[in-house]
Write an enzyme that holds these catalytic residues in place. Structure first.
Site, PDB file in Angstrom:
ATOM      1  N   ASP A   1       9.349   2.916  -1.141  1.00  0.00           N
ATOM      2  CA  ASP A   1       8.363   3.593  -0.305  1.00  0.00           C
ATOM      3  C   ASP A   1       8.680   3.238   1.152  1.00  0.00           C
ATOM      4  O   ASP A   1       8.305   2.176   1.644  1.00  0.00           O
ATOM      5  CB  ASP A   1       6.941   3.150  -0.683  1.00  0.00           C
TER       6      ASP A   1
ATOM      7  N   TYR B   1       0.860  -1.181   0.000  1.00  0.00           N
ATOM      8  CA  TYR B   1       0.000   0.000   0.000  1.00  0.00           C
ATOM      9  C   TYR B   1       0.896   1.230   0.000  1.00  0.00           C
ATOM     10  O   TYR B   1       1.874   1.293   0.745  1.00  0.00           O
ATOM     11  CB  TYR B   1      -0.894   0.004   1.242  1.00  0.00           C
TER      12      TYR B   1
ATOM     13  N   LYS C   1       5.203   9.517   8.382  1.00  0.00           N
ATOM     14  CA  LYS C   1       5.092   8.950   9.731  1.00  0.00           C
ATOM     15  C   LYS C   1       6.167   9.481  10.685  1.00  0.00           C
ATOM     16  O   LYS C   1       6.072  10.609  11.160  1.00  0.00           O
ATOM     17  CB  LYS C   1       5.076   7.417   9.641  1.00  0.00           C
TER      18      LYS C   1
END
Ligand code: KE4
Length: 428
Positions: free
Chosen positions: A238, A143, A266
């Site tokens: 990623d 994802y 994050k």
């Protein structure tokens, strides 16, 4: 007796779709009522009914220092007192760019934005602008945020172009995305043989955290790197989740593979909205106002968010920070595996740095197909609720990774293992 959680959830669903601002929070995968929190401190959370939990979500990764770290809170307060936003350059953004470049040297240039989704969307657009190509490759189970071109599932034939994996994504957009199997080296070689020179970029989670935790085969990553180099395809790691989570230098430092671009999020915001993308200078120079690839953001590089991120990135550089975090996480894994074994429950677990995967299967899966086939979701859901009752907050899905912070004490780990012993006994 109706709890405050239930009352809030009931009301929230009237005004917020599903009662949540991000789907995973709705507990649809595990059932029951989502927990509404009002406070966090260190490794602990308290819900609106005052119940205490040990937190293994860490806001899906950002809270690596634990909640409300005093130095991070102080930095946010100090920055806020100077205004919350300028919409103009600040020295803080330069400081963040310098620190990211120091900790992730492959990021020769970097641009900040406000989420991981923005970071990956922008990185892909930059790779397309740099190569002049349209096609991209992603992997099933990975994802990368919710931009249209990434909400795509594998086509009918595994080597055919994608179909939308969400309502609202035009087939014409999905058609540029090819979805392959993670850890399938042979398939990768085949697709590059067929159309390598047409692929703008490959985006991959170098350690996957979005189909539960899946670790890469070295040969798979090395082949991917070689094929991208050979065909002039931009390799995007990623690291929104793995960046500063699995190691100070991210997964790329663990596996010693240098991507052409990296996306972050994050941890670099310390809990506030920060995303980043960056990489080779020749690629990043394609970006406006220097080059022709447009990318922008009102709150990109926001001084308050960057202050939280800078303080977090400074604190995680402490000597031994990752050795301790890795050891604490592994101690939890070993304790859970031992507890399950003692009552004969089929269970496995693994960790990479401060992130972990729990599986109700004999072995740790290494692909999407394996985890969908072998991981006993019903057992996970039962385990999840038993642990929640004991005050342990795990990700509300059998297909999410978990996270340990620097604030998790030996007592937290021991209590968690005891709670798991009880939960496993109910499954035996
Ligand atoms: P955000 O847009 O949610 O900041 O980042 C998207 C993203 C990009 N890349 C990776 C590897 C990610 O893990 C994420 C977001 N991760 C999920 C956790 N499975 C966020 C939780 C949520 O969607 O609420």
């Amino acid at each position: 007796m109706t709890t405050t959680n239930q009352t809030l959830f009931e009301k929230s669903q009237q005004l917020i779709p599903g009662g949540v601002n991000s789907p995973v929070r709705a507990f649809r995968s595990v059932g029951g009522t989502p927990v509404f929190f009002k406070k966090g401190l260190g490794s602990k959370l308290w819900d609106v009914d005052g119940k205490e939990y040990i937190d293994y979500i860490n806001s899906w990764g950002p809270m690596i220092l634990g909640h409300a770290h005093p130095e991070v809170v102080a930095a946010v307060q100090a920055a806020a007192a100077n205004s919350l936003s300028f919409g103009a350059p600040t020295g803080l953004e330069l400081e963040m760019a310098e620190l990211i470049n120091k900790l992730v040297p492959s990021m020769e240039q970097v641009r900040l934005n406000s989420s991981g989704t923005e970071a990956t969307m922008s990185a892909i657009r930059t790779a397309r602008g740099f190569t002049g190509r349209d096609k991209i490759i992603k992997f099933e189970g990975c994802y990368h945020g919710h931009s249209d071109g990434l909400l795509v599932k594998a086509g009918s034939g595994l080597l055919t172009f994608g179909e939308p994996d969400s309502g609202g994504v035009p087939a014409s957009v999905a058609a540029h995305t090819l979805t392959l199997e993670y850890n399938n080296t042979q398939q990768l070689e085949e697709i590059f043989r067929q159309m390598g020179d047409e692929i703008a970029c490959v985006i991959i989670e170098p350690v996957v955290g979005n189909m539960n935790l899946i670790v890469p085969h070295m040969e798979f990553l090395q082949t991917l790197r070689a094929l991208c180099t050979k065909h002039g395809t931009v390799l995007i790691f990623d690291e929104v989740m793995t960046g500063f989570r699995v190691a100070l230098g991210g997964a790329q430092s663990l596996y010693n593979i240098q991507p052409d671009m990296t996306t972050l999020g994050k941890v670099i915001g310390g809990g506030l909205p920060v995303g980043a993308f960056g990489g080779r200078k020749d690629i990043m120079q394609c970006l406006a106002p220097v080059g022709k690839v447009y990318q922008a953001g009102t709150l990109s590089g926001n001084p308050v968010a960057v202050s939280a991120g800078l303080t977090t990135l400074k604190l995680i550089q402490a000597a031994g920070f990752y050795d301790k975090l890795t050891a604490q996480t592994k101690k939890l894994m070993d304790g859970l595996v031992e507890a399950a074994k003692q009552v004969g429950v089929t269970f496995s677990a693994q960790s990479v740095g401060g992130m972990f995967g729990l599986y109700f299967s004999q072995t740790c899966p290494s692909s999407y197909a394996e985890i969908m086939r072998d991981n006993n979701k019903a057992h996970f859901n039962q385990f999840f609720h038993s642990m929640l009752d004991s005050g342990i907050y795990l990700g509300p899905s059998a297909f999410e990774a978990g996270f340990v912070s620097a604030a998790h004490t030996d007592g937290d780990i021991a209590y968690t293992i005891e709670a798991a012993r009880k939960a496993f006994a109910m499954l035996a």
